[in-house]
Design a protein around this motif. Structure first.
Motif, PDB file in Angstrom:
ATOM      1  N   SER A  22       0.827  -1.195   0.000  1.00 41.11           N
ATOM      2  CA  SER A  22       0.000   0.000   0.000  1.00 41.11           C
ATOM      3  C   SER A  22       0.865   1.251   0.000  1.00 41.11           C
ATOM      4  N   THR A  23       0.261   2.347  -0.374  1.00 38.23           N
ATOM      5  CA  THR A  23       0.939   3.636  -0.343  1.00 38.23           C
ATOM      6  C   THR A  23       1.141   4.139   1.080  1.00 38.23           C
ATOM      7  N   ALA A  24       0.647   3.425   2.066  1.00 38.33           N
ATOM      8  CA  ALA A  24       0.816   3.818   3.470  1.00 38.33           C
ATOM      9  C   ALA A  24       2.288   3.997   3.823  1.00 38.33           C
ATOM     10  N   ILE A  25       3.166   3.272   3.183  1.00 34.35           N
ATOM     11  CA  ILE A  25       4.595   3.376   3.484  1.00 34.35           C
ATOM     12  C   ILE A  25       5.104   4.798   3.247  1.00 34.35           C
ATOM     13  N   ARG A  49       3.269  -2.548   8.620  1.00 33.36           N
ATOM     14  CA  ARG A  49       2.130  -3.041   9.407  1.00 33.36           C
ATOM     15  C   ARG A  49       0.853  -2.305   9.035  1.00 33.36           C
ATOM     16  N   GLU A  50       0.957  -1.004   8.811  1.00 38.12           N
ATOM     17  CA  GLU A  50      -0.219  -0.246   8.377  1.00 38.12           C
ATOM     18  C   GLU A  50      -0.708  -0.762   7.022  1.00 38.12           C
ATOM     19  N   GLY A  51       0.216  -1.005   6.113  1.00 42.51           N
ATOM     20  CA  GLY A  51      -0.171  -1.553   4.809  1.00 42.51           C
ATOM     21  C   GLY A  51      -0.848  -2.901   4.945  1.00 42.51           C
ATOM     22  N   ARG A  53      -2.515  -3.992   7.531  1.00 37.97           N
ATOM     23  CA  ARG A  53      -3.853  -3.770   8.112  1.00 37.97           C
ATOM     24  C   ARG A  53      -4.827  -3.259   7.063  1.00 37.97           C
ATOM     25  N   ARG A  54      -4.351  -2.438   6.133  1.00 34.55           N
ATOM     26  CA  ARG A  54      -5.229  -1.945   5.074  1.00 34.55           C
ATOM     27  C   ARG A  54      -5.693  -3.094   4.176  1.00 34.55           C
ATOM     28  N   VAL A  55      -4.771  -4.004   3.875  1.00 32.50           N
ATOM     29  CA  VAL A  55      -5.142  -5.190   3.090  1.00 32.50           C
ATOM     30  C   VAL A  55      -6.172  -6.003   3.867  1.00 32.50           C
ATOM     31  N   GLU A  56      -5.933  -6.191   5.156  1.00 33.70           N
ATOM     32  CA  GLU A  56      -6.863  -6.965   5.977  1.00 33.70           C
ATOM     33  C   GLU A  56      -8.247  -6.320   6.018  1.00 33.70           C
ATOM     34  N   SER A  65       2.928 -10.821   2.408  1.00 40.20           N
ATOM     35  CA  SER A  65       4.082 -10.257   1.699  1.00 40.20           C
ATOM     36  C   SER A  65       4.667  -9.071   2.459  1.00 40.20           C
ATOM     37  N   ALA A  66       3.824  -8.244   3.045  1.00 39.81           N
ATOM     38  CA  ALA A  66       4.313  -7.111   3.836  1.00 39.81           C
ATOM     39  C   ALA A  66       5.030  -7.611   5.085  1.00 39.81           C
TER      40      ALA A  66
END
Length: 91
Positions: A22-25, A49-51, A53-56, A65-66
């Motif tokens: 995700s672009t969260a990084i 971890r934020e990325g 959680r967004r996938v989840e 993968s993250a």
């Protein structure tokens, strides 16, 4: 969900391209910025971890993968006592 590749230069001068789901990084790392090792690790952990959680939230399961990428970053960082990590790019 847009994925992001980010390239870092480790304290020994080697470069590594890493994956974020995700672009969260981009809220945690900036292209061209230099981070002390501990700060880089904290930022990478938070962003990946934020990325995940967004996938989840979207698909109902965490992004393995993250989490795998985070494990690789942590293992690589463990080789260094100190030093800076340069974020070369985010794309």
């Amino acid at each position: 969900m847009p994925e992001v590749r980010f390239t870092v230069r480790w304290p020994d001068g080697t470069e590594e391209t890493c994956y974020s789901p995700s672009t969260a990084i981009a809220r945690h790392l900036e292209a061209g910025a230099r981070y002390q090792l501990a700060d880089f690790l904290a930022r990478a952990r938070a962003g990946l971890r934020e990325g995940s959680r967004r996938v989840e939230a979207k698909y109902g399961f965490a992004c393995s993968s993250a989490l795998d990428q985070l494990a690789r970053i942590e293992a690589r960082a463990a080789r260094f006592d100190r030093g800076d990590v340069l974020c070369l790019s985010l794309s």
